[in-house]
Design an enzyme around this catalytic site. Structure first.
Site, PDB file in Angstrom:
ATOM      1  N   GLY A 326      17.950-118.878  -6.098  1.00  0.00           N
ATOM      2  CA  GLY A 326      19.338-119.149  -6.449  1.00  0.00           C
ATOM      3  C   GLY A 326      19.856-120.368  -5.696  1.00  0.00           C
ATOM      4  O   GLY A 326      19.100-121.294  -5.393  1.00  0.00           O
ATOM      5  N   SER A 327      21.115-120.315  -5.325  1.00  0.00           N
ATOM      6  CA  SER A 327      21.749-121.497  -4.727  1.00  0.00           C
ATOM      7  C   SER A 327      21.238-121.816  -3.320  1.00  0.00           C
ATOM      8  O   SER A 327      21.541-122.885  -2.804  1.00  0.00           O
ATOM      9  CB  SER A 327      23.253-121.304  -4.681  1.00  0.00           C
ATOM     10  OG  SER A 327      23.717-121.089  -6.000  1.00  0.00           O
ATOM     11  N   THR A 328      20.486-120.892  -2.686  1.00  0.00           N
ATOM     12  CA  THR A 328      19.947-121.237  -1.369  1.00  0.00           C
ATOM     13  C   THR A 328      18.929-122.373  -1.496  1.00  0.00           C
ATOM     14  O   THR A 328      18.505-122.951  -0.505  1.00  0.00           O
ATOM     15  CB  THR A 328      19.257-120.035  -0.701  1.00  0.00           C
ATOM     16  OG1 THR A 328      18.188-119.596  -1.544  1.00  0.00           O
ATOM     17  CG2 THR A 328      20.216-118.897  -0.480  1.00  0.00           C
TER      18      THR A 328
END
Lengths: 633, 379
Positions: A326-328
């Site tokens: 995801g956004s990590t």
């Protein structure tokens, strides 16, 4: 070589050589016959005595298995001594009747009988097999008084493995179990068979498996004279066993405990790494299990329960389960953009809230968009559109090429068995992964999903922690490791597991600093601000949400979706920001938005590690530390 | 009566390729094997029967192939063998610390086994092709042809097979007339070397002393042979126990099925490499000598066939195959009785194990073919 000869000369020489061969064969067999004569006639008395009463028997002495302790000396795996009732089937006339009589003295359950039956099938009849383990003092006394009635039944003091903390850190420690056929094959292949005579347990998972060689020790043996009944009457010679080495971990057990408690009954994993060494400070995978169940052969009902549980407690999610980051993934993407020169820090994108590509509209999660977004802001507000465009500009090959050195999509080489590779997507990977040509083709739209950490991306929590550790350690990537020292139990001599820098990723300091600053911004003003409100240390972080279930056009509303289809929640963090002592990755399965469930766990871990703050409900000092002194010999 | 169903015709079709004396000797050995197996490992009798049937069929087929045909497949067989050995080195399966097996999907094969036959075949073919003009250079070429697969096999590592393949190739060189001026010095150096290892065993077997060119486990095997009591729980155990089995057998043995070493599980690998220990424990010196006499007869029959073989190729092949049987028997009985190091060499035609039995019977079949075609081939 001699001059060329006539065929007749050749034939004559050949026949001469045949004669020589015949003579050599006769001499060879003659020597063998002489050897047989020597053994079977000259030394017959000697060998027949040795064979017939086999008076001298070699009894292996099993070495004490090494201990496993955390970095502060808290014992995670130890041994204790207890009595076990053993039976040698070949020396017992009527096995059923004997067991029946024994059950009047000692409590013998149907499952003990079942286990003995199973052991008898697997072993030779003259081996001594355990019937009942861990006898109580009372049972020992009752049996000793009547011992004469039971030839072939013996009381033996044996060491048992014990995991005093139960289910804490069970995936890391692993467990030992009885040696089975597969283990036996492995032992024989390693040419270690002699060292395992007398040993009936072996490391099956976790550190117990990966440090088996150190923990096991070296088997000693006694040469004893035995009488006709097989009882030892005189000790002739004794070579003592050398106990196994103790393994001291980089793990901080208190941190581990706080983290595991913080997960509560949610499923997930956390890996915390010291960036400057690669030492693992905590590795949690929930739900956990009790390794003590495995030590003496797990009962079938326990096994079924562990295996059929849909939460899969035996799975080490930290190193085996791979999830889309995801956004990590965005901080890494941003660093890649700077390093490859695709973006400058000040370049600004006007975000309309979507990105059109190939007839498909990729949506931002904020309707109407974030307005003007530069690189710093793209991380703080986690702007998808910025990364859609960036991924498209970089292209999949540049992305994969930049990410690979961080350890994404490869086994890290940590000292634990059962690590998985994860997936760093690339056209080559797709070609290998799929069989049909139409599935093998890489599409531009897939690159765009990869850019925000969705799509084929899948990394283990360990890989995320390792990648972050390398980033905040200025590009120096260490091989993660859980063992810190191996200590010789006798001499106290320490062998340190040296931190092993695997590579230095060529990065510009200014770029790293900008990414770190932006990640600090996440926790000050961005998606992580609520979880880290009031933190007295500077901490960088990034939230992430991994899609489990793809909604075809519908809007994602958490409450309306079955719990197991909810998004996974990620959080990665490092602190203190200027000189990071800890980098971690948290994943909560089906935890929803990253800031909601994963970030608070990271906060608790960092509060303890940096400030020594222990959350309510956990004993402040270490109760297990005192026990470390009293370990059974 | 339909002539196609005439039993006498069928019998003659079946028996005509076979050489009577060789067939009787091989039958005697397999019967001996079955008798011992009843005691050592009765549950394997069924598989033994199947293995024997397959091996005998291979022997029968080989006996029908004329030597000229064998000659034409020698080189291709050698090339295939080398390719497979290289494939093993690159993609082989590792088992017991050695890379010997090649997984070909349906089953695993051990290409080094093929080389035991392909090696003498190829060298015999080479000398035949140079017949009448053999010079020193030819021996150099032949030695290179020999060392290539031996190197690959030794690297796996599989010392036992490497020794057998080296021996099989050396026998061809020997019969082709390799000068004594080369053979004798090598033999002398070898004997002196072995003698000095025996003499200095205590010093060079210390842990930490590396032996150039040998692996740790190979060093261990030699050292264990010199002093089995140095490792009584591990590798010395095999030799100690098999020596006790042989010695306690005495002159007439303990009787069929009464071997205590065998039946109390003191004997390792009692149905394969150490089957000779079972035989001598239960049938004594008499049983051992009967076996030795059968082997001597087998070898002399082989040498006799070689002496009567018409072409250089068939002479060399027959001589080399015969001495391979000798080497198998000598090395196996030597290791079980504790005078040679333990290398994985089976007792020919007696040890349980399908691959070795098929290889050996293929060799016997080729000998039979040479004997049967001795008159029809003229040069």
């Amino acid at each position: 070589m001699a001059a060329i000869r006539t065929p007749e000369q050749e034939l004559a020489r050949f026949r001469g050589r045949l004669a020589v061969a015949g003579i050599i064969a006769l001499i060879g067999f003659g020597l063998l016959a002489a050897r047989f004569f020597y053994l079977q006639v000259v030394r017959y008395d000697y060998y027949s005595t040795r064979a017939e009463d086999n008076r001298i028997s070699l009894v292996p002495i099993v070495p004490n298995r090494g201990l496993i302790t955390d970095r502060n000396g808290t014992v995670l795996a130890r041994n204790y001594s207890a009595y076990t009732l053993e039976i040698t089937p070949s020396k017992v006339a009527d096995l059923e009747a004997t067991i029946e009589e024994l059950s009047k003295l000692v409590d013998i359950q149907p499952k003990d009988r079942k286990r003995l039956k199973k052991l008898m099938d697997e072993s030779k009849s003259f081996e001594s097999l355990p019937l009942r383990n861990r006898l109580s003092d009372e049972e020992v006394a009752r049996f000793i008084a009547q011992r004469y009635r039971f030839p072939g039944v013996e009381l033996k003091a044996r060491l048992f493995r014990d995991y005093p903390l139960g289910s804490f850190a069970s995936h890391v420690i692993g467990y030992i179990g009885r040696i089975n056929d597969r283990d036996l094959e492995r032992i024989e292949e390693s040419e270690d068979a002699a060292n395992y005579r007398g040993t009936d347990h072996i490391g099956k998972s976790g550190l117990e498996k990966s440090y088996e060689r150190d923990l096991h020790g070296i088997t000693g043996f006694e040469e004893v004279e035995v009488d006709s009944g097989g009882r030892a009457v005189r000790l002739l010679r004794r070579t003592p066993a050398i106990p196994g080495n103790n393994v001291v971990l980089t793990l901080d057990l208190k941190l581990q405990e706080i983290v595991e408690k913080a997960f509560g009954n949610r499923r997930g994993a956390l890996v915390a790494i010291e960036p400057s060494t690669g030492g693992v400070l905590a590795m949690a995978s929930t739900p956990t299990f009790d390794p003590n169940l495995f030590v003496d052969g797990i009962a079938p009902q326990d096994w079924d329960q562990l295996n059929t549980d849909q939460d899969k407690p035996l799975l080490n999610r930290a190193i085996y389960s791979a999830y889309p980051p995801g956004s990590t993934f965005k901080p890494f993407m941003a660093l890649g953009a700077l390093t490859t020169g695709k973006r400058t820090p000040n370049q600004t994108l006007a975000d309309p809230g979507y990105f059109n590509f190939g007839g498909h509209r990729f949506m931002d999660d904020k309707i109407g968009g974030h307005g003007g977004v530069d690189l710093y802001k793209s991380i703080v507000v986690s702007c998808n559109t910025y990364y859609y465009v960036l991924a498209n500009d970089m292209g999949i090959d540049a992305i994969a090429g930049f990410m690979r050195p961080f350890g994404f999509g490869q086994r890290s080489g940590i000292d634990l068995p059962g690590e998985s590779e994860g997936v760093l997507p690339s056209p080559e990977w797709k070609k290998k992964r799929f069989k049909k040509p139409e599935q093998q083709k890489w599409f531009g739209g897939e690159t765009i999903s990869v850019g925000i950490g969705q799509g084929y991306n899948a990394y283990t929590p360990l890989q995320m922690a390792q990648g972050l550790a390398a980033l905040v350690n200025n590009g120096v990537l260490f091989r993660p490791h859980i063992a810190r020292h191996v200590v010789d139990a006798k001499t106290g001599e320490k062998r340190t597991i040296e931190p092993e820098p695997l590579r230095t990723i060529p990065l510009k300091q200014a770029h790293i600093d900008l990414i770190k600053r932006a990640m600090v911004g996440v926790n000050k003003a961005g998606t992580g601000a609520r979880a880290f409100a009031g933190a007295p240390y500077e901490v960088g972080g990034k939230t992430g949400t991994a899609q489990v279930y793809s909604l075809k056009g519908g809007k994602y509303v958490e409450g309306r979706i079955a719990e197991r289809l909810r998004d996974h929640s990620w959080f990665i963090a490092f602190a203190p920001a200027d000189k990071p002592k800890i980098a971690l990755a948290v994943l909560v399965e089906n935890g929803g938005f990253g800031a909601q469930s994963a970030a608070p766990i990271a906060r608790q871990a960092l509060d303890y590690y940096l400030l020594g703050k222990v959350p309510a409900g956990i004993a402040p000092e270490d109760p297990a530390a005192e026990e470390s002194a009293e370990v059974a010999e | 009566m339909n002539p196609r169903l005439d039993p006498r015709k069928w019998l003659s079709f079946l028996l005509s390729p076979l050489d009577g004396p060789l067939m009787l000797l091989v039958l005697a050995l397999t019967a001996y094997s079955a008798v011992i197996m009843v005691s050592a490992s009765p549950e394997r009798l069924g598989t033994l029967a199947v293995n024997t049937a397959v091996a005998f069929f291979v022997m029968w087929v080989a006996a029908r192939i004329p030597p000229q045909r064998m000659m034409s497949i020698a080189l291709p067989l050698y090339v295939i063998g080398i390719v497979l050995l290289v494939a093993v080195a690159l993609f082989g399966d590792v088992s017991k610390g050695a890379r010997r097996w090649l997984n070909i999907g349906i089953t695993r094969i051990q290409p080094s086994e093929l080389m035991k036959i392909a090696m003498p075949l190829t060298l015999a073919w080479y000398f035949q092709s140079r017949e009448g003009m053999i010079r020193g250079r030819d021996f150099l070429i032949a030695i290179s042809l020999l060392l290539l697969p031996v190197g690959l096999i030794a690297k796996q590592p599989d010392l036992g097979t490497a020794i057998l393949v080296t021996a099989s190739g050396f026998f061809v060189l020997f019969f082709a007339g390799l000068t004594w001026r080369l053979i004798l010095p090598v033999a002398v150096v070898g004997i002196v070397g072995i003698a000095s290892i025996v003499a200095m065993g205590d010093t060079i077997c210390q842990p930490g002393v590396d032996w150039p060119g040998l692996r740790e486990y190979q060093k261990h095997r030699v050292c264990t042979l010199l002093d089995p009591t140095s490792d009584p729980l591990g590798k010395g155990f095999h030799i100690i126990q098999s020596t006790i089995a042989i010695g306690s057998g005495g002159v007439v043995g303990k009787g069929w099925g009464n071997g205590t070493q065998t039946h109390l599980d003191f004997l390792p690998e009692r149905h394969t490499d150490f089957i000779f220990a079972v035989l001598t424990e239960e049938f004594g010196l008499v049983g051992a000598l009967i076996l030795v006499v059968i082997y001597i007869l087998l070898i002399f029959r082989g040498l006799f066939i070689a002496a009567g073989a018409p072409t250089l190729f068939s002479r060399l092949l027959a001589g080399a195959l015969t001495l391979i049987f000798f080497t198998y028997a000598l090395v196996n009985m030597g290791m079980v009785s504790g005078i040679l190091p333990v290398v994985g060499v089976p007792l020919p035609f007696v040890s349980y194990g399908g691959t070795a039995l098929v290889t050996l019977c293929l060799g016997v079949g080729m000998l039979m073919s040479i004997q049967r075609h001795r008159r029809r081939v003229g040069t």
